[in-house]
Each structure stands twice: as C-alpha cells, then as structure tokens.
Write an enzyme that holds these catalytic residues in place. Structure first.
Site, PDB file in Angstrom:
ATOM      1  N   TYR A 144       0.953  -1.109   0.107  1.00  8.75           N
ATOM      2  CA  TYR A 144      -0.091   0.055   0.076  1.00  8.75           C
ATOM      3  C   TYR A 144       0.841   1.268   0.184  1.00  8.75           C
ATOM      4  O   TYR A 144       2.115   1.143   0.250  1.00  8.75           O
ATOM      5  CB  TYR A 144      -0.963  -0.154   1.079  1.00  8.75           C
ATOM      6  CG  TYR A 144      -1.942  -1.227   1.063  1.00  8.75           C
ATOM      7  CD1 TYR A 144      -3.036  -1.315  -0.176  1.00  8.75           C
ATOM      8  CD2 TYR A 144      -2.182  -2.212   1.784  1.00  8.75           C
ATOM      9  CE1 TYR A 144      -3.642  -2.392   0.059  1.00  8.75           C
ATOM     10  CE2 TYR A 144      -2.644  -3.345   1.816  1.00  8.75           C
ATOM     11  CZ  TYR A 144      -3.622  -3.253   0.873  1.00  8.75           C
ATOM     12  OH  TYR A 144      -4.675  -4.651   0.846  1.00  8.75           O
ATOM     13  N   ARG A 203       2.799  -0.468  10.514  1.00  3.67           N
ATOM     14  CA  ARG A 203       2.961  -1.919  10.175  1.00  3.67           C
ATOM     15  C   ARG A 203       3.823  -1.774   9.044  1.00  3.67           C
ATOM     16  O   ARG A 203       3.723  -1.031   8.088  1.00  3.67           O
ATOM     17  CB  ARG A 203       1.401  -2.271   9.664  1.00  3.67           C
ATOM     18  CG  ARG A 203       1.510  -3.975   8.857  1.00  3.67           C
ATOM     19  CD  ARG A 203      -0.131  -4.387   8.788  1.00  3.67           C
ATOM     20  NE  ARG A 203      -0.022  -5.468   8.249  1.00  3.67           N
ATOM     21  CZ  ARG A 203      -0.328  -6.578   8.721  1.00  3.67           C
ATOM     22  NH1 ARG A 203      -0.412  -6.703  10.141  1.00  3.67           N
ATOM     23  NH2 ARG A 203      -0.464  -7.574   7.956  1.00  3.67           N
ATOM     24  N   THR A 238      -5.370 -15.396   9.328  1.00  6.58           N
ATOM     25  CA  THR A 238      -6.224 -16.432   8.845  1.00  6.58           C
ATOM     26  C   THR A 238      -6.378 -17.574  10.081  1.00  6.58           C
ATOM     27  O   THR A 238      -7.734 -18.088  10.212  1.00  6.58           O
ATOM     28  CB  THR A 238      -5.844 -17.306   7.821  1.00  6.58           C
ATOM     29  OG1 THR A 238      -4.340 -17.732   8.107  1.00  6.58           O
ATOM     30  CG2 THR A 238      -5.441 -16.346   6.406  1.00  6.58           C
TER      31      THR A 238
END
Length: 350
Positions: free
Chosen positions: A160, A208, A303
């Site tokens: 990003y 992050r 996940t």
C-alpha cells in the site's frame, strides 16, 4: 483483514460489531481492525471498505468499539491508504490511483474483493498531494478517537501507499522522498510524526511494516538489513509506540539465507521503548511461543484467527485448532459470512 462488509458509504455495521466482538470474547488481548481509508480522494482500496473520514463513519464505528470494550479488550483502527493497489474507489472517476511514482503494478486485482483485470498506472503524487494525504491521516486518527478507539495502526506494509515509499521498485522519485533509504522513509516518518503529535499521549500510534507485498511475496529492500536499520530507527524515533512487522513466514531470515528475521531486525534497530509485534504464519502455539521467546513483545494472527476466533481459549485449554479454509471465508467474496457473526449479539444497531 479486509472483509468488504461496510455500507457503500463506508460506515461500519452491526454485523461488523458482532464479528469483532467474537475475537474479543475469544480471549484475544487486543484487536486491530481491517484497513480503513483515511480520505475521500485516492485512499479507498475496495468497495464496501470502512472509512474514518466523516462524522457519520466515526459514529458508526462506535458500535464496534463499544462491543469490543464490553469484553474488556482494546481495539486499534488500522489506517490504510491503498496507493497503487486500489481496486475499488467511488471517490475518483474511472480507475485513477496515486503512488510515489508512475509505476504500474505487476499483477491482477482480486475478484474476492470486487476487482478484476490489471492495475492502472498510478499518478505520481505531488508534494501538495502528499501534504493532503498526511493531513488526512491526522484527521482520521482524530476521528478514531471520537469513535472510541484506543489507538491507530498506520499501514506501511503489503504494497500500500506508505510501503510503496519504502520500496526502491515503486518509489523512483528524485526529490527528498526518493533514492537512498533515509529519503524513502522520510514521508512515512512524517505521517507517523504528524499523527503522534496530534493525538493524546495515552493514545497508541503504531505502524505496520513488511518487505513483501500482496502481489509479490518475494519483494525485498535492495539494501537489505541496512535499509531495515534506517527504517526502524526513523519510524520509532518519529513517535511510533509499536512496529508491527509482517511477512508470509515470520520465522525465516528476512535478508537472505541467514541473519535476523524482520522482527529481530526491528528489535535491534528500533528505539528501546518501541514495542515489536510479529505476524506471519504464527498460527500454531509452538510458532507463536518461539517468536515471543525470540524477542517479539506480541504476536498477531490473521487467517488462524478467522478459523479460530477463540484461539487463545482453545490453546489455553489444550483443544485442537481448526484449519483455515479459504472457501469458508474468502470465496467467492471476502465479505462476512453468517457463521462468523456473534450469536450472543452485540448491543449496537446498524
């Protein structure tokens, strides 16, 4: 994890409150939201992604923060500018995107998140654009306070916008924001510093960071550990309370066949008081314990948490964990499924 389950205008829903509440009641010690867009220009990455731009969006998030706080758990809003990886943005005409440089991504949009086809070549951001984006991060952090969040995580990973600045491949600028690592980190550092300065001392500000991207798990900083030393030092000194590193496999060396993992490098080069959070393939108790023993202050799950929203309670009780099946969560669409919602119910209304 992006779940594309907000309203068309970016408001969180009662279903999202129920979804997050499940993790809080399942024993997780803190939660970080899915990527939330910070402006009504180029930042939105996906249709039905939540935002923290308007008063209405901030008010809608209150049902989520209240549901999580009712379980005694803090929650941070992840502020994400999608940059060149945007694949669904109703705020622009056509497929316009923005990035450090006009470098087209090599890959296709994800159908599970409403995209299809190739990514367009992004517009190279001007200095005025960058000023506006930095201010938008600040404004959205202030909206996060109004929404009841305990902190924000600035997304500088996975391809990003802020990650694109750190990348020598996507950042080909010849001004003060491009070139050597000290220049490439300059803009992400400015965003962290501005958000830290604008928020109260007890409001957590994290960032992050990854080398890899969603489209390229092998993407690396060409300077290797030398770049990491600059990036982690600068981001922590800018005011980041924590650095959240992530890679597909957090247990492997980050800069070649041997040497430190990304978390170990962060612990080595960030300021001593900076908390290090590790993420990536840590869904088994053994892997998670190994990372804590190796110096990570906290570990996060993605996940594995989707498959086991009560992962901490299961592990504490010695129960078997459920394997993650993408078909149950992310196919044909990544939006929330009925089986993921909290049956005991969050108190909030849509």
């Amino acid at each position: 994890m992006t779940r594309v389950s907000a309203t068309e205008d970016g408001r969180a829903t009662a279903e999202m409150a129920q979804y997050y509440q499940r993790f809080a009641e399942g024993g997780f010690s803190f939660l970080i939201t899915e990527g939330t867009y910070p402006d009504d220009a180029y930042s939105q990455g996906y249709l039905n992604q939540p935002g923290l731009v308007t008063d209405a969006q901030a008010a809608a998030w209150q049902q989520v923060t209240e549901a999580v706080h009712d379980a005694g758990v803090p929650i941070f809003a992840q502020l994400m500018h999608a940059g060149a990886q945007s694949q669904g943005n109703p705020h622009v005409d056509g497929e316009q995107t923005i990035a450090p440089s006009a470098v087209q991504l090599d890959g296709e949009k994800a159908e599970a998140y409403g995209g299809s086809g190739d990514f367009p070549t992004p517009k190279a951001a001007t200095v005025d654009d960058l000023d506006d984006i930095r201010d938008a991060f600040v404004d959205s952090a202030e909206n996060a306070i109004e929404a009841g969040f305990d902190g924000v995580e600035i997304h500088g990973a996975n391809g990003y916008l802020l990650h694109e600045f750190l990348s020598a491949e996507f950042n080909q600028r010849n001004d003060e924001y491009g070139g050597e690592p000290a220049n490439r980190v300059r803009y992400p550092r400015a965003v962290v510093a501005a958000v830290d300065e604008a928020t109260p001392a007890d409001f957590v500000v994290g960032i992050r960071v990854s080398q890899s991207t969603i489209l390229d798990p092998e993407h690396r900083w060409p300077e290797g550990e030398d770049a990491a030393a600059v990036f982690f030092d600068e981001l922590s000194s800018a005011g980041a309370d924590y650095i959240h590193v992530t890679e597909p496999d957090a247990t492997t060396p980050a800069f070649g066949d041997d040497g430190p993992t990304l978390a170990e490098a962060a612990a080595e080069y960030a300021a001593d008081e900076t908390v290090i959070i590790d993420n990536g393939g840590l869904g088994t108790p053994g892997a998670a314990r190994e990372k804590v023993d190796a110096g990570a202050d906290l570990v996060t799950l993605a996940t594995s948490a989707l498959a086991n929203p009560d992962w901490p309670e299961k592990v504490s009780a010695g129960e078997e964990l459920t394997a993650f099946d993408p078909a149950e969560f992310l196919a044909p669409s990544a939006e929330l499924s009925e089986h993921e919602l909290q049956t005991s119910g969050a108190s909030a209304d849509d």
